[in-house]
Design a protein around this motif. Structure first.
Motif, PDB file in Angstrom:
ATOM      1  N   MET A  38       0.717  -1.488  -0.038  1.00 39.21           N
ATOM      2  CA  MET A  38      -0.208  -0.239   0.074  1.00 39.21           C
ATOM      3  C   MET A  38       1.088   0.899   0.213  1.00 39.21           C
ATOM      4  O   MET A  38       1.624   1.361   0.514  1.00 39.21           O
ATOM      5  CB  MET A  38      -0.911   0.722   1.199  1.00 39.21           C
ATOM      6  N   THR A  39       0.360   1.603  -0.911  1.00 42.09           N
ATOM      7  CA  THR A  39       1.531   3.603  -0.846  1.00 42.09           C
ATOM      8  C   THR A  39       0.677   4.279   0.131  1.00 42.09           C
ATOM      9  O   THR A  39       0.076   4.179   0.691  1.00 42.09           O
ATOM     10  CB  THR A  39       0.733   4.129  -2.902  1.00 42.09           C
ATOM     11  N   ALA A  40       1.331   5.308   0.088  1.00 39.80           N
ATOM     12  CA  ALA A  40       0.990   6.400   1.483  1.00 39.80           C
ATOM     13  C   ALA A  40      -0.278   6.427   1.224  1.00 39.80           C
ATOM     14  O   ALA A  40      -0.780   7.178   2.121  1.00 39.80           O
ATOM     15  CB  ALA A  40       2.223   7.719   1.623  1.00 39.80           C
ATOM     16  N   GLY A  41      -0.919   6.816   0.261  1.00 40.05           N
ATOM     17  CA  GLY A  41      -2.130   7.290  -0.308  1.00 40.05           C
ATOM     18  C   GLY A  41      -2.745   6.271   0.436  1.00 40.05           C
ATOM     19  O   GLY A  41      -4.315   6.833   0.397  1.00 40.05           O
ATOM     20  N   ASP A  42      -2.769   5.363   0.488  1.00 40.69           N
ATOM     21  CA  ASP A  42      -3.559   4.692   0.055  1.00 40.69           C
ATOM     22  C   ASP A  42      -3.923   4.051   1.824  1.00 40.69           C
ATOM     23  O   ASP A  42      -5.322   4.229   2.370  1.00 40.69           O
ATOM     24  CB  ASP A  42      -3.040   3.299  -0.545  1.00 40.69           C
ATOM     25  N   ARG A  43      -2.980   5.291   1.882  1.00 45.30           N
ATOM     26  CA  ARG A  43      -3.243   3.874   3.382  1.00 45.30           C
ATOM     27  C   ARG A  43      -3.652   5.554   3.999  1.00 45.30           C
ATOM     28  O   ARG A  43      -5.056   5.757   4.985  1.00 45.30           O
ATOM     29  CB  ARG A  43      -1.804   4.487   4.361  1.00 45.30           C
ATOM     30  N   VAL A  44      -4.262   7.052   3.148  1.00 37.56           N
ATOM     31  CA  VAL A  44      -4.663   7.847   3.855  1.00 37.56           C
ATOM     32  C   VAL A  44      -5.827   7.684   3.434  1.00 37.56           C
ATOM     33  O   VAL A  44      -7.096   8.215   4.281  1.00 37.56           O
ATOM     34  CB  VAL A  44      -3.899   9.913   3.738  1.00 37.56           C
ATOM     35  N   LEU A  45      -5.739   6.827   2.174  1.00 38.58           N
ATOM     36  CA  LEU A  45      -7.385   6.851   2.572  1.00 38.58           C
ATOM     37  C   LEU A  45      -7.978   5.672   2.859  1.00 38.58           C
ATOM     38  O   LEU A  45      -9.629   6.071   3.886  1.00 38.58           O
ATOM     39  CB  LEU A  45      -7.380   6.325   1.251  1.00 38.58           C
ATOM     40  N   LEU A  46      -7.551   4.614   3.525  1.00 39.51           N
ATOM     41  CA  LEU A  46      -8.212   3.806   4.171  1.00 39.51           C
ATOM     42  C   LEU A  46      -8.422   4.379   5.561  1.00 39.51           C
ATOM     43  O   LEU A  46      -9.275   4.475   6.465  1.00 39.51           O
ATOM     44  CB  LEU A  46      -6.717   2.651   4.831  1.00 39.51           C
ATOM     45  N   GLY A  47      -7.869   5.449   6.743  1.00 39.84           N
ATOM     46  CA  GLY A  47      -7.643   5.764   7.241  1.00 39.84           C
ATOM     47  C   GLY A  47      -9.142   6.893   7.554  1.00 39.84           C
ATOM     48  O   GLY A  47     -10.035   6.407   8.368  1.00 39.84           O
ATOM     49  N   PHE A  48      -8.983   7.340   5.737  1.00 41.33           N
ATOM     50  CA  PHE A  48     -10.759   8.185   5.660  1.00 41.33           C
ATOM     51  C   PHE A  48     -11.813   7.546   5.842  1.00 41.33           C
ATOM     52  O   PHE A  48     -12.753   7.845   6.163  1.00 41.33           O
ATOM     53  CB  PHE A  48     -10.343   9.726   4.394  1.00 41.33           C
ATOM     54  N   LEU A  49     -11.563   6.213   5.389  1.00 40.25           N
ATOM     55  CA  LEU A  49     -12.587   5.175   5.299  1.00 40.25           C
ATOM     56  C   LEU A  49     -13.145   4.994   6.806  1.00 40.25           C
ATOM     57  O   LEU A  49     -13.952   4.339   7.093  1.00 40.25           O
ATOM     58  CB  LEU A  49     -12.508   4.033   4.233  1.00 40.25           C
ATOM     59  N   LEU A  50     -11.825   4.742   7.581  1.00 42.57           N
ATOM     60  CA  LEU A  50     -11.994   4.205   8.938  1.00 42.57           C
ATOM     61  C   LEU A  50     -12.345   5.518   9.348  1.00 42.57           C
ATOM     62  O   LEU A  50     -13.971   4.905  10.772  1.00 42.57           O
ATOM     63  CB  LEU A  50     -11.162   3.845   9.477  1.00 42.57           C
ATOM     64  N   LEU A  51     -12.438   6.380   9.451  1.00 45.45           N
ATOM     65  CA  LEU A  51     -13.149   7.323   9.739  1.00 45.45           C
ATOM     66  C   LEU A  51     -14.895   7.389   9.654  1.00 45.45           C
ATOM     67  O   LEU A  51     -15.274   7.956  10.194  1.00 45.45           O
ATOM     68  CB  LEU A  51     -12.172   9.234   9.682  1.00 45.45           C
ATOM     69  N   ASP A  52     -14.891   7.474   8.358  1.00 50.14           N
ATOM     70  CA  ASP A  52     -16.025   7.527   8.030  1.00 50.14           C
ATOM     71  C   ASP A  52     -16.684   6.587   8.695  1.00 50.14           C
ATOM     72  O   ASP A  52     -18.077   6.110   8.865  1.00 50.14           O
ATOM     73  CB  ASP A  52     -15.616   7.217   6.125  1.00 50.14           C
ATOM     74  N   ALA A  53     -16.224   5.403   8.983  1.00 50.54           N
ATOM     75  CA  ALA A  53     -17.119   4.178   9.375  1.00 50.54           C
ATOM     76  C   ALA A  53     -17.381   4.340  10.580  1.00 50.54           C
ATOM     77  O   ALA A  53     -18.693   4.568  10.764  1.00 50.54           O
ATOM     78  CB  ALA A  53     -15.729   3.260   9.797  1.00 50.54           C
ATOM     79  N   VAL A  54     -16.487   4.673  11.315  1.00 50.20           N
ATOM     80  CA  VAL A  54     -17.334   5.858  12.806  1.00 50.20           C
ATOM     81  C   VAL A  54     -17.956   6.867  12.632  1.00 50.20           C
ATOM     82  O   VAL A  54     -18.866   6.767  13.773  1.00 50.20           O
ATOM     83  CB  VAL A  54     -15.930   6.056  13.704  1.00 50.20           C
ATOM     84  N   LEU A  55     -17.784   7.211  11.434  1.00 50.88           N
ATOM     85  CA  LEU A  55     -18.632   8.563  12.104  1.00 50.88           C
ATOM     86  C   LEU A  55     -20.428   8.294  11.465  1.00 50.88           C
ATOM     87  O   LEU A  55     -21.997   8.734  11.918  1.00 50.88           O
ATOM     88  CB  LEU A  55     -18.689   9.941  11.180  1.00 50.88           C
TER      89      LEU A  55
END
Length: 120
Positions: free
Chosen positions: A1-18
């Motif tokens: 995974m690239t750094a951009g993919d990790r950032v996107l995964l972080g946003f996906l996890l934040l979306d899941a929480v919200l």
């Protein structure tokens, strides 16, 4: 995974929480005198999309299943141990509808992803 993919995964996890928080808070909604848990339908649609997008980033099970686990943990923690000791997750059919509607389609999507990538 690239750094951009990790950032996107972080946003996906934040979306899941919200999404889990919004779905919990609006679960006891009414239209007039009729119970109307529209957020269960929201969970049916959004959680599998989060799992599918995470699986697109990486075929590993941990990455693909992370939004489902985060969503479920958020629903459990904030539903049972709500703010100020309030129990937000109701003890009726709406709670089962929310949990089943969010977890079952996401688990099916995770199975589909794992079926396409059997070696990971």
């Amino acid at each position: 995974m690239t750094a951009g993919d990790r950032v996107l995964l972080g946003f996906l996890l934040l979306d899941a929480v919200l999404l889990a928080l919004i779905e919990l808070l609006f679960l006891p909604s009414y239209i007039g005198s009729v119970q109307f848990p529209i957020t269960a339908a929201l969970a049916v649609v959004t959680t599998p999309l989060l799992v599918a997008e995470a699986a697109r980033l990486s075929p590993r099970r941990r990455v693909a299943g992370a939004p489902l686990l985060v969503w479920f943990a958020t629903v459990f923690v904030f539903g049972v141990f709500g703010s100020g000791g309030d129990i937000v997750l109701l003890n009726d059919w709406r709670a089962l509808l929310l949990i089943g509607g969010g977890a079952l389609p996401s688990a099916l999507m995770l199975g589909i992803v794992m079926g396409k990538n059997p070696g990971t």
